[in-house]
Design an enzyme around this catalytic site. Structure first.
Site, short mmCIF file in Angstrom:
data_model
loop_
_atom_site.label_atom_id
_atom_site.label_comp_id
_atom_site.label_asym_id
_atom_site.label_seq_id
_atom_site.Cartn_x
_atom_site.Cartn_y
_atom_site.Cartn_z
N SER A 7 0.85 -1.20 0.00
CA SER A 7 0.00 0.00 0.00
C SER A 7 0.88 1.24 0.00
CB SER A 7 -0.89 0.01 1.24
OG SER A 7 -1.35 1.33 1.47
N HIS A 32 -1.40 -1.44 -4.19
CA HIS A 32 -2.63 -1.06 -3.49
C HIS A 32 -2.63 0.46 -3.27
CE1 HIS A 32 -6.03 -1.89 -0.73
NE2 HIS A 32 -5.52 -0.92 0.01
N ASP A 34 -4.72 3.67 -1.76
CA ASP A 34 -5.77 4.08 -0.83
C ASP A 34 -6.25 5.48 -1.14
OD1 ASP A 34 -5.91 1.83 1.06
OD2 ASP A 34 -3.80 2.31 1.41
N MET A 36 -8.80 8.39 -0.08
CA MET A 36 -9.58 8.82 1.09
C MET A 36 -10.09 10.24 0.90
SD MET A 36 -7.00 7.55 4.06
CE MET A 36 -6.34 5.89 4.11
N HIS A 65 -8.46 1.16 -3.65
CA HIS A 65 -9.32 1.01 -2.47
C HIS A 65 -9.98 2.37 -2.19
CE1 HIS A 65 -9.39 0.05 2.17
NE2 HIS A 65 -10.61 0.15 1.66
N MET A 67 -12.02 4.72 -0.24
CA MET A 67 -12.62 5.00 1.08
C MET A 67 -13.28 6.37 0.98
SD MET A 67 -9.50 3.51 3.32
CE MET A 67 -8.43 3.57 1.89
N MET A 136 -11.44 -5.39 6.01
CA MET A 136 -10.60 -4.44 6.74
C MET A 136 -10.28 -5.01 8.11
SD MET A 136 -9.77 -1.90 4.88
CE MET A 136 -8.86 -1.07 6.19
N PHE A 142 -5.92 5.19 8.23
CA PHE A 142 -4.50 5.43 8.51
C PHE A 142 -3.69 4.14 8.39
CE2 PHE A 142 -7.13 8.35 10.89
CZ PHE A 142 -6.60 9.58 10.51
N GLY A 144 -0.27 1.90 9.65
CA GLY A 144 0.46 1.70 10.89
C GLY A 144 -0.37 1.31 12.11
N ASP A 174 -6.65 -6.15 4.70
CA ASP A 174 -5.96 -4.86 4.72
C ASP A 174 -5.96 -4.26 6.12
OD1 ASP A 174 -4.96 -2.34 4.09
OD2 ASP A 174 -6.68 -1.72 2.86
N GLY A 176 -2.66 -3.65 9.31
CA GLY A 176 -1.87 -4.31 10.35
C GLY A 176 -1.24 -5.62 9.93
N GLY A 196 1.27 -2.09 4.13
CA GLY A 196 1.66 -0.70 4.00
C GLY A 196 2.94 -0.40 4.74
N SER A 197 2.81 -0.08 6.04
CA SER A 197 3.99 0.32 6.82
C SER A 197 5.03 -0.79 6.89
CB SER A 197 3.56 0.77 8.21
OG SER A 197 2.71 -0.18 8.81
#
Ligand code: DX5
Ligand code: ZN
Length: 218
Positions: A7, A32, A34, A36, A65, A67, A136, A142, A144, A174, A176, A196-197
């Site tokens: 992501s 991916h 995101d 928003m 994605h 949102m 999700m 967000f 992280g 998606d 964590g 992501g992170s």
């Protein structure tokens, strides 16, 4: 084989094209993205013009994605910007069936996402229409955040339904996702893991992909 979808929300936006190329070189399966709107989620991120710009950086599929509220308004923009998969939130649209049809009429894969508090059974009447369900495992908005453990049962339930009905649906997870929980999430039934992170904050992207493949027995 379980797929990995980095992501770019956690990428260095100052070098977005380069980050995406590095993710591709490292062996990512798709990118991916995101989107928003500051309404559906309390954050604003990437719009269609940025997607159009980074489309030139890679040949990998773009997994968008959304949102955002009222996604129908922007579907054509994201189609034209280079989307391959477009996922909308069940909670963000009043006429989900129409939205899914619109995505498919545009020749793209249609995904529906559910938030952590939305039960799997709420997908009942749309499952036969979708190509992908995005579970999700954090509250969206967000990068992280920590993986919500109850997501595992939701993924298992969804996988069982998909199997029982013989549906051709990819299950994406998606929020964590890290190397050390990837195996458990994949074993529960996920086909695509968004990272992501854990991906973009690492030193060496190829090492993340290598460990991901080892964890998942590939
Ligand atoms: C959150 C986004 C995620 C986010 C995941 O709303 O949908 O795609 O980038 O980030 P991590 O992997 O850090 O939880
Ligand atoms: Zn996402």
């Amino acid at each position: 084989m379980v797929m990995i979808a980095p992501s770019i929300l956690s990428a260095d936006f100052n070098r977005l094209g380069e980050e995406i190329r590095k993710a591709e070189e490292a062996g990512a399966d798709m990118i991916h993205i995101d989107v928003m709107d500051g309404h559906f989620v309390p954050n604003i991120s990437i719009g269609q013009e940025v997607v159009r710009g980074i489309r030139k950086a890679t040949g990998l599929p773009f997994d968008i994605h959304l949102m955002i509220e009222d996604p129908d308004r922007y579907l054509a923009d994201f189609v034209n910007a280079g989307a391959d998969i477009i996922t909308v939130h069940l909670e963000a649209t009043s006429h989900l069936h129409r939205t899914v049809q619109l995505i498919k009429e545009n020749g793209k894969k249609a995904g529906v996402s559910i938030n952590p508090a939305t039960p799997v059974w709420s997908l009942e009447s749309i499952l036969s229409e979708v190509d992908l369900v995005l579970v999700m495992s954090v509250n969206p908005g967000f990068g992280g955040q920590s993986f919500i453990p109850q997501s595992i049962d939701k993924i298992k339930t969804l996988k069982r339904i998909v199997r029982e009905r013989g549906l051709d649906i990819l299950i994406e997870v998606d929020g964590g996702v890290k190397i050390d929980n990837a195996r458990k999430i994949a074993d529960a039934g996920a086909d695509i893991l968004v990272m992501g992170s854990a991906f973009f904050n690492s030193e060496e992207y190829s090492e993340v992909v290598r460990r991901f493949r080892v964890e998942n027995g590939a």
